[in-house]
Structures are given as structure tokens and as C-alpha cells.
Write a protein that holds these residues in place. Structure first.
Motif, PDB file in Angstrom:
ATOM      1  N   ILE A  13      53.205  36.353  38.982  1.00  0.00           N
ATOM      2  CA  ILE A  13      51.949  36.635  38.248  1.00  0.00           C
ATOM      3  C   ILE A  13      51.725  38.142  38.157  1.00  0.00           C
ATOM      4  N   GLN A  14      51.931  38.827  39.306  1.00  0.00           N
ATOM      5  CA  GLN A  14      51.749  40.287  39.362  1.00  0.00           C
ATOM      6  C   GLN A  14      52.638  40.993  38.342  1.00  0.00           C
ATOM      7  N   SER A  15      53.858  40.478  38.180  1.00  0.00           N
ATOM      8  CA  SER A  15      54.807  41.109  37.256  1.00  0.00           C
ATOM      9  C   SER A  15      54.345  41.023  35.801  1.00  0.00           C
ATOM     10  N   LYS A  16      53.447  40.067  35.517  1.00  0.00           N
ATOM     11  CA  LYS A  16      52.944  39.881  34.155  1.00  0.00           C
ATOM     12  C   LYS A  16      51.650  40.655  33.896  1.00  0.00           C
ATOM     13  N   LEU A  17      51.022  41.132  34.975  1.00  0.00           N
ATOM     14  CA  LEU A  17      49.689  41.755  34.844  1.00  0.00           C
ATOM     15  C   LEU A  17      49.749  43.267  34.736  1.00  0.00           C
ATOM     16  N   SER A  18      48.808  43.792  33.958  1.00  0.00           N
ATOM     17  CA  SER A  18      48.663  45.250  33.886  1.00  0.00           C
ATOM     18  C   SER A  18      47.363  45.660  34.590  1.00  0.00           C
ATOM     19  N   ILE A  19      46.695  44.678  35.216  1.00  0.00           N
ATOM     20  CA  ILE A  19      45.428  44.939  35.918  1.00  0.00           C
ATOM     21  C   ILE A  19      45.526  44.435  37.347  1.00  0.00           C
ATOM     22  N   ASN A  20      44.527  44.811  38.162  1.00  0.00           N
ATOM     23  CA  ASN A  20      44.405  44.278  39.522  1.00  0.00           C
ATOM     24  C   ASN A  20      43.097  43.493  39.613  1.00  0.00           C
ATOM     25  N   PRO A  21      43.122  42.190  39.308  1.00  0.00           N
ATOM     26  CA  PRO A  21      41.867  41.434  39.291  1.00  0.00           C
ATOM     27  C   PRO A  21      41.185  41.387  40.655  1.00  0.00           C
ATOM     28  N   SER A  22      39.852  41.457  40.629  1.00  0.00           N
ATOM     29  CA  SER A  22      39.086  41.386  41.886  1.00  0.00           C
ATOM     30  C   SER A  22      38.263  40.104  41.964  1.00  0.00           C
ATOM     31  N   ILE A  23      38.092  39.426  40.808  1.00  0.00           N
ATOM     32  CA  ILE A  23      37.310  38.189  40.769  1.00  0.00           C
ATOM     33  C   ILE A  23      38.186  37.065  40.215  1.00  0.00           C
ATOM     34  N   GLY A  24      38.191  35.928  40.917  1.00  0.00           N
ATOM     35  CA  GLY A  24      38.905  34.750  40.448  1.00  0.00           C
ATOM     36  C   GLY A  24      37.916  33.739  39.893  1.00  0.00           C
ATOM     37  N   LEU A  25      38.287  33.082  38.806  1.00  0.00           N
ATOM     38  CA  LEU A  25      37.426  32.064  38.201  1.00  0.00           C
ATOM     39  C   LEU A  25      38.190  30.748  38.149  1.00  0.00           C
ATOM     40  N   ILE A  26      37.568  29.679  38.631  1.00  0.00           N
ATOM     41  CA  ILE A  26      38.166  28.345  38.519  1.00  0.00           C
ATOM     42  C   ILE A  26      37.262  27.547  37.599  1.00  0.00           C
ATOM     43  N   LEU A  27      37.794  27.198  36.421  1.00  0.00           N
ATOM     44  CA  LEU A  27      36.960  26.606  35.366  1.00  0.00           C
ATOM     45  C   LEU A  27      37.211  25.104  35.257  1.00  0.00           C
ATOM     46  N   GLY A  28      36.127  24.340  35.394  1.00  0.00           N
ATOM     47  CA  GLY A  28      36.218  22.885  35.427  1.00  0.00           C
ATOM     48  C   GLY A  28      36.247  22.233  34.057  1.00  0.00           C
ATOM     49  N   SER A  29      36.142  20.898  34.061  1.00  0.00           N
ATOM     50  CA  SER A  29      36.228  20.091  32.831  1.00  0.00           C
ATOM     51  C   SER A  29      35.296  20.601  31.744  1.00  0.00           C
ATOM     52  N   GLY A  30      35.893  20.953  30.596  1.00  0.00           N
ATOM     53  CA  GLY A  30      35.103  21.387  29.450  1.00  0.00           C
ATOM     54  C   GLY A  30      34.553  22.795  29.566  1.00  0.00           C
ATOM     55  N   LEU A  31      34.821  23.484  30.703  1.00  0.00           N
ATOM     56  CA  LEU A  31      34.233  24.813  30.928  1.00  0.00           C
ATOM     57  C   LEU A  31      35.256  25.940  30.787  1.00  0.00           C
ATOM     58  N   GLY A  32      36.470  25.575  30.381  1.00  0.00           N
ATOM     59  CA  GLY A  32      37.536  26.570  30.209  1.00  0.00           C
ATOM     60  C   GLY A  32      37.244  27.570  29.117  1.00  0.00           C
ATOM     61  N   VAL A  33      36.201  27.296  28.324  1.00  0.00           N
ATOM     62  CA  VAL A  33      35.808  28.179  27.211  1.00  0.00           C
ATOM     63  C   VAL A  33      35.533  29.608  27.689  1.00  0.00           C
ATOM     64  N   LEU A  34      35.133  29.752  28.950  1.00  0.00           N
ATOM     65  CA  LEU A  34      34.874  31.090  29.490  1.00  0.00           C
ATOM     66  C   LEU A  34      36.135  31.950  29.430  1.00  0.00           C
TER      67      LEU A  34
END
Length: 271
Positions: A13-34
Motif C-alpha cells: 500500500i505504501q508503495s502506491k501512496l504519495s501521502i502519509n495518511p493519519s486518519i483511517g475511514l471504514i465505510l459501511g453498507s451504502g456509505l462508501g460514497v464518502l
């Protein structure tokens, strides 16, 4: 808990990123729109990530989206894994371990849930104040690596009180009426019977779902700060005299998506 597998996944995953994320989001049913709101996105399908399970449920896209949201560097799971899909608790929570490896310190966990509290209505958003693990299993069972967390982690403040307060403030600023309550995690995939809902209400549950508890348990074990948000997608069995369907869940989340987006984006902005 396979440390090697975690390292391989996080390195990929790190090899694909150009950023260092600090917040993780887990998006549930129908909420992936975020995930669609993330700017300059890097999209990584789960099937490309070493050792990652794949999402099999309608309403779950099955990919990681990393980029900028409200000025913060984030990584989002568009679709999660569930115990009822046949995955082990270790597999269900593997992405949370990987997020920790990536240096993420805070995680926002969202889900679609059935309302147990009779004062709730479909479309309400509920801040999770605590949970009941009614799954009969725990992702921390087995060998414990002290490098990942304590053998017996404290669970007295799983949902970060400062984050809850901040989220309430954001809701007030938006003129949004928001609920607070206890989330009950059941295995699924069958919905509960009316008598089971009555039992869960007696136990102190306000909403019920088939996710969240495993991921949040592992996030707490790993020392991550957690904010939990449920979208009340339907009233649980026996409250309204009508059958429950997954399509109703998706339909409700679709209706409230603008409110949900506005709210979560404001919270991230202020985190």
C-alpha cells in the motif's frame, strides 16, 4: 496475527501512496460514497493487496481510496469484511492492523444499523458511545504480540470522548439532530427476531448491526483513537410490523447520504 503478512500488505500500500495518511475511514453498507469525496485519490482494489480478503456484499465496493479530505490525509475502506462472509475475526480486522502499520492514529468507523431505541427513526445518525460484543468471538483470541498491544486491553473508553464531543459540536453547527447510543454487534447474516431485539433493548442496546465491534476492538488494542457513527437504516425487528431487507438498508443510506457526507467531512475538518 501474522506480522509478515501485515508488513507485506502495508509495504505494498505504501508503495502506491504519495501521502502519509493519519486518519483511517471504514465505510459501511451504502456509505462508501464518502470515498468519492477524496481529492487526488489513489485507488487500490483489495484483490491487489497481498493477504487482503475481498468484500462480497452489495453496497461495498472493495477498494482502498487514499488522498486528501478536508485538508487531512486519509485512507478509506470502501467496503469492509464481515464475520458472516465466512472470514475469521483475524481476517475481518486485518485492514485495521495494516492501517496501524501505515502510521494511522485515528479511525472513523461507520455502519448501517437497525434501530433498537424506539425514539430513533430511519435516517438518524447515531454517535456510538459504547458497544456490546454479542458475536461470541473476539479478534484478540490467540497468541498476543506485545508489540501490537497489551494481552488484556482496557475497554472502558473505546469510543474517544473528545471525538464524540467534537462530533456533537459539528452536528450543532450544521443544525443536525444527532443521536447517541450503544451499538450491539451480532454475527448475522440473518436479521434478529423480535424477541432478540427485546432482549438487546433490555441489555441496553440502542442499535444493532453485523460489523464494527471486531475492528474497533483491534483499533483499541493497537492504541488508535476511535469515532463510531451508525446510520439508522431501519427499525429492528418487531418495532414496526414489516419485514427487513438489505435493499431497504441501501435505500435509507442513499436518502441520508448528503447529511452523512456533510457531517463526516465537518468532523474530519476539525479533527
Amino acid at each position: 496475527m501474522n506480522q509478515e503478512a501485515m508488513k507485506e500488505a502495508s509495504s505494498y500500500i505504501q508503495s502506491k501512496l504519495s501521502i502519509n495518511p493519519s486518519i483511517g475511514l471504514i465505510l459501511g453498507s451504502g456509505l462508501g460514497v464518502l470515498g468519492e469525496e477524496i481529492e487526488n485519490p489513489t485507488i487500490i482494489p483489495y484483490k491487489e493487496i497481498p493477504h487482503f480478503p475481498e468484500s462480497t456484499v452489495t453496497g461495498h465496493k472493495g477498494q482502498l481510496v487514499a488522498g486528501t479530505l478536508e485538508g487531512k490525509q486519509v485512507i478509506a475502506m470502501q467496503g469492509r469484511f464481515h464475520y458472516y462472509e465466512g472470514y475469521s475475526m483475524k481476517q475481518v480486522t486485518f485492514p485495521v492492523r495494516v492501517m496501524k502499520q501505515l502510521g494511522i492514529g485515528s479511525v472513523i468507523v461507520t455502519n448501517a444499523a437497525g434501530g433498537i431505541n424506539k425514539s430513533f427513526k430511519p435516517g438518524d445518525l447515531m454517535l456510538i458511545t459504547d458497544h456490546i460484543n454479542n458475536m461470541g468471538d473476539n479478534p484478540l483470541i490467540g497468541d498476543n504480540d506485545e508489540a501490537f498491544g497489551a494481552r488484556f486491553p482496557d475497554m472502558s473508553q473505546v469510543y474517544d470522548r473528545d471525538y464524540i464531543q467534537l462530533a456533537q459540536f459539528c452536528a450543532k453547527e450544521l443544525g443536525l439532530s444527532i443521536q447517541k447510543g450503544v451499538y450491539v454487534g451480532n454475527t448475522g447474516p440473518a436479521y434478529e427476531t423480535p424477541v432478540e431485539i427485546k432482549m438487546l433493548r433490555t441489555l441496553g442496546g440502542d442499535a444493532v448491526g453485523m460489523s464494527t465491534v471486531p475492528e474497533v476492538t483491534v483499533a483499541t488494542h493497537a492504541g488508535m483513537r476511535v469515532l463510531g457513527i451508525s446510520c439508522i437504516s431501519n427499525m429492528a425487528a418487531g418495532i414496526l410490523d414489516q419485514p427487513l431487507t438489505h435493499s431497504e438498508v441501501i435505500e435509507t443510506t442513499e436518502k441520508v447520504k448528503e447529511t452523512f457526507l456533510q457531517f463526516v467531512k465537518k468532523v474530519i475538518h476539525k479533527l
